[in-house]
Scaffold this active site. Structure first.
Site, PDB file in Angstrom:
ATOM      1  N   GLU A  22       0.846  -1.190   0.000  1.00  0.00           N
ATOM      2  CA  GLU A  22       0.000   0.000   0.000  1.00  0.00           C
ATOM      3  C   GLU A  22       0.883   1.242   0.000  1.00  0.00           C
ATOM      4  O   GLU A  22       2.104   1.149  -0.026  1.00  0.00           O
ATOM      5  CB  GLU A  22      -0.937  -0.001   1.204  1.00  0.00           C
ATOM      6  CG  GLU A  22      -0.265  -0.098   2.545  1.00  0.00           C
ATOM      7  CD  GLU A  22      -1.264  -0.193   3.685  1.00  0.00           C
ATOM      8  OE1 GLU A  22      -2.351   0.411   3.586  1.00  0.00           O
ATOM      9  OE2 GLU A  22      -0.954  -0.860   4.684  1.00  0.00           O
ATOM     10  N   GLU A  44     -16.973  -1.393   0.806  1.00  0.00           N
ATOM     11  CA  GLU A  44     -16.900  -0.498   1.957  1.00  0.00           C
ATOM     12  C   GLU A  44     -17.209   0.919   1.490  1.00  0.00           C
ATOM     13  O   GLU A  44     -17.378   1.167   0.297  1.00  0.00           O
ATOM     14  CB  GLU A  44     -15.520  -0.574   2.611  1.00  0.00           C
ATOM     15  CG  GLU A  44     -14.371  -0.269   1.677  1.00  0.00           C
ATOM     16  CD  GLU A  44     -13.015  -0.574   2.311  1.00  0.00           C
ATOM     17  OE1 GLU A  44     -12.446   0.357   2.912  1.00  0.00           O
ATOM     18  OE2 GLU A  44     -12.537  -1.702   2.191  1.00  0.00           O
ATOM     19  N   HIS A  95      -8.619   2.417   4.339  1.00  0.00           N
ATOM     20  CA  HIS A  95      -8.110   2.398   2.976  1.00  0.00           C
ATOM     21  C   HIS A  95      -8.212   3.781   2.350  1.00  0.00           C
ATOM     22  O   HIS A  95      -9.105   4.562   2.682  1.00  0.00           O
ATOM     23  CB  HIS A  95      -8.908   1.415   2.109  1.00  0.00           C
ATOM     24  CG  HIS A  95      -8.662  -0.011   2.471  1.00  0.00           C
ATOM     25  ND1 HIS A  95      -9.684  -0.926   2.572  1.00  0.00           N
ATOM     26  CD2 HIS A  95      -7.529  -0.688   2.770  1.00  0.00           C
ATOM     27  CE1 HIS A  95      -9.189  -2.100   2.908  1.00  0.00           C
ATOM     28  NE2 HIS A  95      -7.879  -1.981   3.040  1.00  0.00           N
TER      29      HIS A  95
END
Length: 203
Positions: free
Chosen positions: A20, A131, A168
């Site tokens: 990430e 999400e 995220h």
């Protein structure tokens, strides 16, 4: 990013990019290059891809999954593991599990993965775990009218406050867009079975 370009140069057809915090502009570059070459790029910010009993690429713990006929797509690794647990407890299993990635920009679109599952003879049904924030779930809703297999959807983040990053980079609510309610409405309208709680998915 250099490792992805090296894999592309080598002609590898499936690349899983786990890390990430890859800058968006870098992701756009590797995404464009992968699309030009017809390469599957999963991620970044993904737990990977796994077919129970066959193999995996990425960091998913293989012992959390069991062979079955339900395709599983998720933006979140940990939610993916939890959903798989409930699917297993319900007496089912997974055909293949794809961590699509939690960043705003991803290498492969969810539409592409849905298309593969819809044409996969080993998959009877698809579960999509989304999400708040981003547009992935709305893209799923757009795909459903062209699909032949049923889709169950779960969207996490019902109580997420607007403007806050929830784990995220892609999980940011902008104004009234990207909320769980908006995503659930779009999915229901398109024919998906929407689970309000993760525990509801098997039933």
């Amino acid at each position: 990013m250099d490792a992805v370009f090296e894999a592309l140069d080598a002609g590898i057809g499936l690349i899983v990019c786990v890390p990430e915090y890859i800058p968006v502009h870098d992701t756009l570059k590797i995404r464009w290059s992968a699309k030009q070459q017809g390469t599957w790029l999963i991620g970044p910010n993904t737990p990977g891809v796994l077919t129970p009993g066959v193999g995996k690429m990425g960091i998913m713990p293989a012992n959390l999954f069991k062979p079955g006929r339900i395709g599983l797509i998720s933006r979140s690794g940990t939610l993916c593991y939890e959903v798989a647990g409930y699917i297993n407890e319900g007496g089912y299993g997974q055909s293949t599990v794809v961590g699509i990635g939690g960043d705003m920009v991803r290498g492969s679109d969810v539409q592409d993965v849905l298309y593969e599952f819809d044409h996969d003879p080993e998959t009877d049904m698809i579960v999509v775990v989304g999400e708040v924030g981003g547009v992935m779930e709305e893209q799923v809703a757009e795909c459903l009218q062209h699909m032949h297999k049923p889709v169950i959807a779960y969207v996490a983040g019902l109580t997420a406050p607007a403007g806050k990053k929830m784990g995220h980079a892609g999980a940011i609510i902008q104004g009234n867009e990207g909320t769980v309610a908006c995503k659930q409405q779009a999915l229901r309208k398109s024919g998906a079975l929407v689970a309000v709680r993760i525990a509801d998915i098997p039933s």
